[in-house]
Motif scaffolding. Structure first.
Motif, short mmCIF file in Angstrom:
data_model
loop_
_atom_site.label_atom_id
_atom_site.label_comp_id
_atom_site.label_asym_id
_atom_site.label_seq_id
_atom_site.Cartn_x
_atom_site.Cartn_y
_atom_site.Cartn_z
N ASP A 176 0.81 -1.22 0.00
CA ASP A 176 0.00 0.00 0.00
C ASP A 176 0.84 1.26 0.00
N GLY A 177 2.03 1.21 -0.57
CA GLY A 177 2.88 2.38 -0.63
C GLY A 177 3.44 2.81 0.70
N SER A 178 3.28 1.98 1.74
CA SER A 178 3.77 2.37 3.05
C SER A 178 5.17 1.81 3.28
N TYR A 179 6.07 2.66 3.64
CA TYR A 179 7.43 2.27 3.94
C TYR A 179 8.05 3.41 4.73
N ASP A 180 9.06 3.09 5.49
CA ASP A 180 9.75 4.18 6.17
C ASP A 180 10.99 4.53 5.34
N ASP A 181 11.61 5.63 5.69
CA ASP A 181 12.75 6.11 4.91
C ASP A 181 13.87 5.09 4.83
N ALA A 182 14.18 4.43 5.94
CA ALA A 182 15.28 3.46 5.95
C ALA A 182 14.98 2.31 4.99
N GLU A 183 13.75 1.78 5.00
CA GLU A 183 13.39 0.69 4.09
C GLU A 183 13.47 1.14 2.64
N PHE A 184 12.97 2.33 2.37
CA PHE A 184 12.99 2.85 1.01
C PHE A 184 14.41 2.95 0.48
N TRP A 185 15.29 3.61 1.22
CA TRP A 185 16.65 3.82 0.74
C TRP A 185 17.45 2.52 0.73
N ASP A 186 17.16 1.60 1.65
CA ASP A 186 17.79 0.27 1.59
C ASP A 186 17.42 -0.43 0.30
N GLN A 187 16.16 -0.32 -0.11
CA GLN A 187 15.72 -0.95 -1.35
C GLN A 187 16.39 -0.30 -2.56
N VAL A 188 16.45 1.03 -2.58
CA VAL A 188 17.08 1.74 -3.70
C VAL A 188 18.56 1.35 -3.81
N ARG A 189 19.21 1.11 -2.69
CA ARG A 189 20.64 0.76 -2.68
C ARG A 189 20.89 -0.74 -2.81
N SER A 190 19.85 -1.54 -2.85
CA SER A 190 20.03 -3.00 -2.85
C SER A 190 20.52 -3.51 -4.20
N ASP A 191 20.90 -4.79 -4.22
CA ASP A 191 21.32 -5.44 -5.46
C ASP A 191 20.15 -5.73 -6.39
N THR A 192 18.94 -5.74 -5.83
CA THR A 192 17.75 -6.00 -6.63
C THR A 192 17.34 -4.73 -7.37
N PRO A 193 17.16 -4.79 -8.68
CA PRO A 193 16.69 -3.61 -9.39
C PRO A 193 15.32 -3.17 -8.84
N THR A 194 15.11 -1.88 -8.80
CA THR A 194 13.87 -1.32 -8.27
C THR A 194 13.32 -0.31 -9.26
N LEU A 195 12.04 -0.48 -9.62
CA LEU A 195 11.39 0.50 -10.47
C LEU A 195 10.57 1.42 -9.58
N LEU A 196 11.00 2.67 -9.50
CA LEU A 196 10.28 3.69 -8.73
C LEU A 196 9.29 4.36 -9.68
N GLY A 197 8.03 4.33 -9.30
CA GLY A 197 6.99 4.97 -10.10
C GLY A 197 6.51 6.21 -9.39
N PHE A 198 6.87 7.38 -9.88
CA PHE A 198 6.47 8.64 -9.27
C PHE A 198 5.17 9.11 -9.91
N TRP A 199 4.20 9.44 -9.08
CA TRP A 199 2.88 9.81 -9.56
C TRP A 199 2.31 10.93 -8.70
N ASN A 200 1.21 11.51 -9.21
CA ASN A 200 0.53 12.60 -8.51
C ASN A 200 -0.97 12.32 -8.56
N HIS A 201 -1.67 12.65 -7.51
CA HIS A 201 -3.11 12.40 -7.41
C HIS A 201 -3.92 13.07 -8.52
#
Length: 129
Positions: free
Chosen positions: A5-30
């Motif tokens: 549900d799009g819920s994550y804390d900053d540490a989890e988010f940046w850990d994922q961005v820095r991980s070995d697993t590719p991450t697709l970030l989808g930026f959107w606006n309401h």
């Protein structure tokens, strides 16, 4: 690590961005009509690449700090990251097939998943043990 549900804390988010697993970030606006169009494509790609790439939706309204850090100027914007580096950017409404063609080489190679609703092909059924 899937984000629910799009819920994550900053540490989890940046850990994922820095991980070995590719991450697709989808930026959107309401208020963004093209974002609503791309949401279904984002979801389908998320299912297709579920074992080889993480998908994280980021609301620029709720998280302007993250959008600013990635230098966003419009939505929808999609950024593939791995080990803290941006590997590929997609801006606006990119055709689903074109996006898939660009994601495949960035995904973890042997783990690209077939869509859940697809049945295995004839050869896969014959060689299944």
């Amino acid at each position: 690590m899937p984000f629910k549900d799009g819920s994550y804390d900053d540490a989890e988010f940046w850990d994922q961005v820095r991980s070995d697993t590719p991450t697709l970030l989808g930026f959107w606006n309401h208020d963004c009509a093209p974002c609503k169009v791309k949401a279904t494509v984002f979801e389908r790609h998320g299912k297709r690449f579920k074992r080889s790439m993480e998908f994280v939706a980021v609301s620029v309204y709720d998280r302007p700090d993250i959008a600013q850090r990635f230098g966003l100027s419009s939505t929808p914007t999609f950024i593939v990251t791995r080990r803290g580096k941006a590997l590929r950017h997609f801006y606006g409404v990119v055709h689903e097939r074109i996006m898939a063609e660009h994601l495949e080489p960035l995904a973890l190679p042997t783990l690209v998943a077939a869509a859940e609703d697809e049945k295995p092909g004839l050869l896969a059924r014959l060689f299944r043990h």
